[in-house]
Design a protein around this motif. Structure first.
Motif, PDB file in Angstrom:
ATOM      1  N   THR A   1      30.475  -6.075  12.865  1.00 60.87           N
ATOM      2  CA  THR A   1      29.179  -6.612  13.286  1.00 60.87           C
ATOM      3  C   THR A   1      28.069  -5.639  12.909  1.00 60.87           C
ATOM      4  N   LYS A   2      26.985  -6.170  12.359  1.00 56.02           N
ATOM      5  CA  LYS A   2      25.855  -5.349  11.927  1.00 56.02           C
ATOM      6  C   LYS A   2      24.790  -5.324  13.024  1.00 56.02           C
ATOM      7  N   PHE A   3      24.394  -4.118  13.398  1.00 52.65           N
ATOM      8  CA  PHE A   3      23.400  -3.894  14.441  1.00 52.65           C
ATOM      9  C   PHE A   3      22.174  -3.212  13.839  1.00 52.65           C
ATOM     10  N   ARG A   4      21.001  -3.535  14.330  1.00 53.89           N
ATOM     11  CA  ARG A   4      19.833  -2.716  14.032  1.00 53.89           C
ATOM     12  C   ARG A   4      20.002  -1.379  14.739  1.00 53.89           C
ATOM     13  N   ILE A   5      19.719  -0.293  14.029  1.00 54.19           N
ATOM     14  CA  ILE A   5      19.991   1.037  14.604  1.00 54.19           C
ATOM     15  C   ILE A   5      18.719   1.803  14.942  1.00 54.19           C
ATOM     16  N   GLY A   6      17.544   1.168  14.807  1.00 52.44           N
ATOM     17  CA  GLY A   6      16.313   1.812  15.233  1.00 52.44           C
ATOM     18  C   GLY A   6      16.121   3.170  14.580  1.00 52.44           C
ATOM     19  N   SER A   7      15.789   4.169  15.380  1.00 55.41           N
ATOM     20  CA  SER A   7      15.416   5.481  14.850  1.00 55.41           C
ATOM     21  C   SER A   7      16.579   6.289  14.296  1.00 55.41           C
ATOM     22  N   LEU A   8      17.810   5.819  14.419  1.00 54.96           N
ATOM     23  CA  LEU A   8      18.884   6.446  13.648  1.00 54.96           C
ATOM     24  C   LEU A   8      18.573   6.367  12.165  1.00 54.96           C
ATOM     25  N   SER A   9      17.709   5.401  11.787  1.00 51.39           N
ATOM     26  CA  SER A   9      17.303   5.240  10.386  1.00 51.39           C
ATOM     27  C   SER A   9      16.673   6.506   9.822  1.00 51.39           C
ATOM     28  N   LYS A  10      16.046   7.312  10.680  1.00 49.33           N
ATOM     29  CA  LYS A  10      15.298   8.471  10.187  1.00 49.33           C
ATOM     30  C   LYS A  10      16.188   9.462   9.442  1.00 49.33           C
ATOM     31  N   GLN A  11      17.440   9.617   9.847  1.00 46.73           N
ATOM     32  CA  GLN A  11      18.302  10.574   9.145  1.00 46.73           C
ATOM     33  C   GLN A  11      18.659  10.092   7.747  1.00 46.73           C
ATOM     34  N   PHE A  12      18.667   8.777   7.538  1.00 45.63           N
ATOM     35  CA  PHE A  12      18.924   8.255   6.202  1.00 45.63           C
ATOM     36  C   PHE A  12      17.704   8.443   5.301  1.00 45.63           C
ATOM     37  N   THR A  13      16.515   8.281   5.858  1.00 46.81           N
ATOM     38  CA  THR A  13      15.301   8.567   5.101  1.00 46.81           C
ATOM     39  C   THR A  13      15.232  10.046   4.742  1.00 46.81           C
ATOM     40  N   ALA A  14      15.567  10.906   5.701  1.00 47.35           N
ATOM     41  CA  ALA A  14      15.581  12.350   5.428  1.00 47.35           C
ATOM     42  C   ALA A  14      16.602  12.683   4.340  1.00 47.35           C
ATOM     43  N   ALA A  15      17.773  12.053   4.395  1.00 47.61           N
ATOM     44  CA  ALA A  15      18.785  12.301   3.370  1.00 47.61           C
ATOM     45  C   ALA A  15      18.290  11.858   2.005  1.00 47.61           C
ATOM     46  N   ALA A  16      17.555  10.731   1.938  1.00 53.71           N
ATOM     47  CA  ALA A  16      17.008  10.257   0.667  1.00 53.71           C
ATOM     48  C   ALA A  16      16.021  11.266   0.089  1.00 53.71           C
ATOM     49  N   ILE A  17      15.181  11.868   0.937  1.00 49.69           N
ATOM     50  CA  ILE A  17      14.256  12.901   0.476  1.00 49.69           C
ATOM     51  C   ILE A  17      15.030  14.102  -0.069  1.00 49.69           C
ATOM     52  N   LEU A  18      16.085  14.504   0.610  1.00 47.73           N
ATOM     53  CA  LEU A  18      16.878  15.648   0.157  1.00 47.73           C
ATOM     54  C   LEU A  18      17.604  15.342  -1.147  1.00 47.73           C
ATOM     55  N   VAL A  19      18.036  14.097  -1.339  1.00 42.33           N
ATOM     56  CA  VAL A  19      18.639  13.703  -2.620  1.00 42.33           C
ATOM     57  C   VAL A  19      17.607  13.830  -3.738  1.00 42.33           C
ATOM     58  N   LEU A  20      16.393  13.379  -3.498  1.00 42.75           N
ATOM     59  CA  LEU A  20      15.339  13.522  -4.504  1.00 42.75           C
ATOM     60  C   LEU A  20      15.042  14.990  -4.792  1.00 42.75           C
ATOM     61  N   GLU A  21      15.128  15.829  -3.768  1.00 39.07           N
ATOM     62  CA  GLU A  21      14.927  17.263  -3.989  1.00 39.07           C
ATOM     63  C   GLU A  21      16.056  17.822  -4.845  1.00 39.07           C
ATOM     64  N   GLN A  22      17.291  17.411  -4.568  1.00 42.06           N
ATOM     65  CA  GLN A  22      18.426  17.863  -5.367  1.00 42.06           C
ATOM     66  C   GLN A  22      18.285  17.450  -6.833  1.00 42.06           C
ATOM     67  N   ARG A  23      17.628  16.313  -7.062  1.00 43.79           N
ATOM     68  CA  ARG A  23      17.427  15.814  -8.434  1.00 43.79           C
ATOM     69  C   ARG A  23      16.203  16.447  -9.102  1.00 43.79           C
ATOM     70  N   GLY A  24      15.509  17.321  -8.385  1.00 43.32           N
ATOM     71  CA  GLY A  24      14.354  17.991  -8.952  1.00 43.32           C
ATOM     72  C   GLY A  24      13.084  17.174  -8.974  1.00 43.32           C
ATOM     73  N   ARG A  25      13.033  16.078  -8.213  1.00 38.99           N
ATOM     74  CA  ARG A  25      11.868  15.199  -8.218  1.00 38.99           C
ATOM     75  C   ARG A  25      10.799  15.639  -7.217  1.00 38.99           C
ATOM     76  N   LEU A  26      11.170  16.468  -6.271  1.00 35.36           N
ATOM     77  CA  LEU A  26      10.224  16.942  -5.267  1.00 35.36           C
ATOM     78  C   LEU A  26      10.784  18.180  -4.591  1.00 35.36           C
ATOM     79  N   SER A  27       9.951  18.794  -3.778  1.00 36.60           N
ATOM     80  CA  SER A  27      10.377  19.857  -2.866  1.00 36.60           C
ATOM     81  C   SER A  27       9.896  19.478  -1.476  1.00 36.60           C
ATOM     82  N   VAL A  28      10.696  19.803  -0.464  1.00 38.58           N
ATOM     83  CA  VAL A  28      10.253  19.474   0.898  1.00 38.58           C
ATOM     84  C   VAL A  28       9.010  20.252   1.280  1.00 38.58           C
TER      85      VAL A  28
END
Length: 447
Positions: A71-98
């Motif tokens: 069953t799929k649930f909305r997870i609310g602010s647990l979403s923030k860690q996935f957004t943070a991980a996406a930023i860190l992936v972009l940093e690993q790819r050299g597209r940005l720095s935090v």
């Protein structure tokens, strides 16, 4: 808070404790399910000690569809860690720095030379929370683009100098989603799927969009009355992009925890940044603190009709995942008590609630209607609707106060008790809010 029966869990041999843990966990969860305060899925995992996963209640009460691990649930602010991980992936790819200023990627953004991505990720940017921004209420049921959302708060005065303080702000994560789209040249949900969720093996999770059908998605409910539920008000997921727009399953979140202990997605350097206390108790998209005298990395989530919690004790490998399609206020208890069961610590079971022998009359309910000030910027509004009493703090949704025996009320959304204080002439002059053993007094404001 409701009266609670405190159970002392005496220590006993690890083997016996491990064998008994599933029954104790089920007893605890079933007690809240019986009260109508929990419907969803639970996972409690610790290698060699406990492997518990079970679902309760229904994904759709109108269609009589049970909750399952898929069953799929909305997870609310647990979403923030996935957004943070996406930023860190972009940093690993050299597209940005935090450490980049926002203006590097969004030229002309107000205060963009002073606000960094690090500030956004740690709630230390000073951006005002979008939930209180003028115009948010008008769009939250109709949807908006990231650009439209950012426009609601970008020109508001900062609460403080970036980096000088901490104030939880969904605006920062909405802005991060906008930055992800700008830098990756992909929609947020598409980039998240390809760069974060797929490498983690999370095939049943994603950024929710309207109007596509999402197979297996649960309906969301709010508490009603002493033990009932009702359909939650609709909120378009687009208005929480990056901050609270993701849906997931208990099985996928187990995969997420496994991903976070490996190099599958984030390097050791990136994970160290994510899990470090950067501002106050916050890392990147997660809270970092101590519970049961152990280090814990955790976050909760609340969104219309749903509540969620993911707690991970990295030093011992314990993970506790709670997904619910009833937005009740039991999340803090679940997070703490399910870990307590595993660790042999004290925990609490709820006593049955007793309804008021005589419900308040319409005139009595009308007496309570008004505004109550608990602090300079914190006002609780009480209103009467459909013969019931509802309250809302600042810009939050209204939730019901249900009368109990003895004259108090329970708010099941926050799991708090409320009572009203009258003066010598019998006029209501204050609201007393009781939660977690504390009492807060709100003086009634003039009409």
């Amino acid at each position: 808070m409701l009266a609670l029966l405190i159970l002392l869990i005496a220590p006993f041999p690890a083997e016996a404790q491990a064998a008994d843990l599933p029954a104790k966990i089920h007893e605890y969860v079933a007690a809240y399910a019986a009260l109508g305060d929990f419907s969803g899925c639970i996972s409690v995992q610790r290698p060699g000690t406990v492997n518990f996963q079970r679902c309760y209640g229904k994904a759709d009460y109108e269609l009589n569809v049970p909750n399952t691990p898929e069953t799929k649930f909305r997870i609310g602010s647990l979403s923030k860690q996935f957004t943070a991980a996406a930023i860190l992936v972009l940093e690993q790819r050299g597209r940005l720095s935090v450490d980049d200023p926002v203006a590097k990627h969004l030229p002309g953004f107000p205060n963009g030379e002073r606000i960094t991505l690090h500030h956004l990720m740690t709630h230390s940017s000073g951006l005002r929370d979008i939930f209180g921004a003028p115009g948010y209420e008008a769009i939250k049921r109709n949807g908006a683009t990231p650009v439209q959302l950012v426009a609601l708060f970008k020109d508001l005065p900062l609460e403080f100098e970036p980096g000088a303080s901490f104030a939880y702000s969904n605006s920062g994560y909405i802005l991060l989603a906008h930055l992800i789209e700008t830098i990756s040249d992909q929609p947020y949900g598409e980039f998240l799927q390809q760069a974060v969720l797929a490498p983690a093996g999370m095939t049943q999770s994603g950024h929710e969009l309207q109007p596509p059908i999402i197979a297996g998605r649960a309906a969301g409910y709010d508490p009603a009355g002493l033990s009932g539920i009702e359909n939650a008000p609709y909120v378009d997921p687009s208005v929480t992009i990056g901050a609270g727009s993701i849906y997931s399953t208990v099985s996928d979140l187990r995969r997420w925890v496994q991903t976070l202990v490996s190099d599958r997605l984030l390097t050791a350097e990136s994970r160290a940044k994510m899990f470090k206390r950067q501002a106050s108790y916050y890392g990147y998209g997660v809270a970092v603190y101590r519970e049961h005298d152990r280090r814990v990395i955790a976050h909760d989530g609340r969104i219309a009709g749903f509540s969620a919690d993911l707690s991970w004790y990295p030093d011992e490998g314990l993970s506790v995942i709670v997904l619910s399609n009833i937005q009740s206020g039991i999340g803090d208890s679940f997070r703490r008590d399910l870990a307590a069961i595993v660790y042999g610590a004290e925990y609490e079971l709820p006593e049955p609630r007793i309804a008021a022998e005589t419900p308040p009359t319409p005139a009595e309910l009308t007496d309570y209607v008004g505004r109550y000030q608990f602090g300079p910027n914190f006002i609780v509004v009480a209103r009467r609707s459909r013969g019931r009493l509802f309250v809302a703090a600042n810009s939050s949704e209204f939730s019901e106060l249900t009368p109990l025996k003895g004259g108090a009320f329970i708010n099941r959304v926050t799991y708090s008790r409320v009572r009203f204080e009258r003066d010598d002439e019998g006029a209501v002059r204050a609201m007393i809010w009781m939660q977690d053993g504390n009492e807060f007094r709100g003086e009634r404001l003039p009409d």
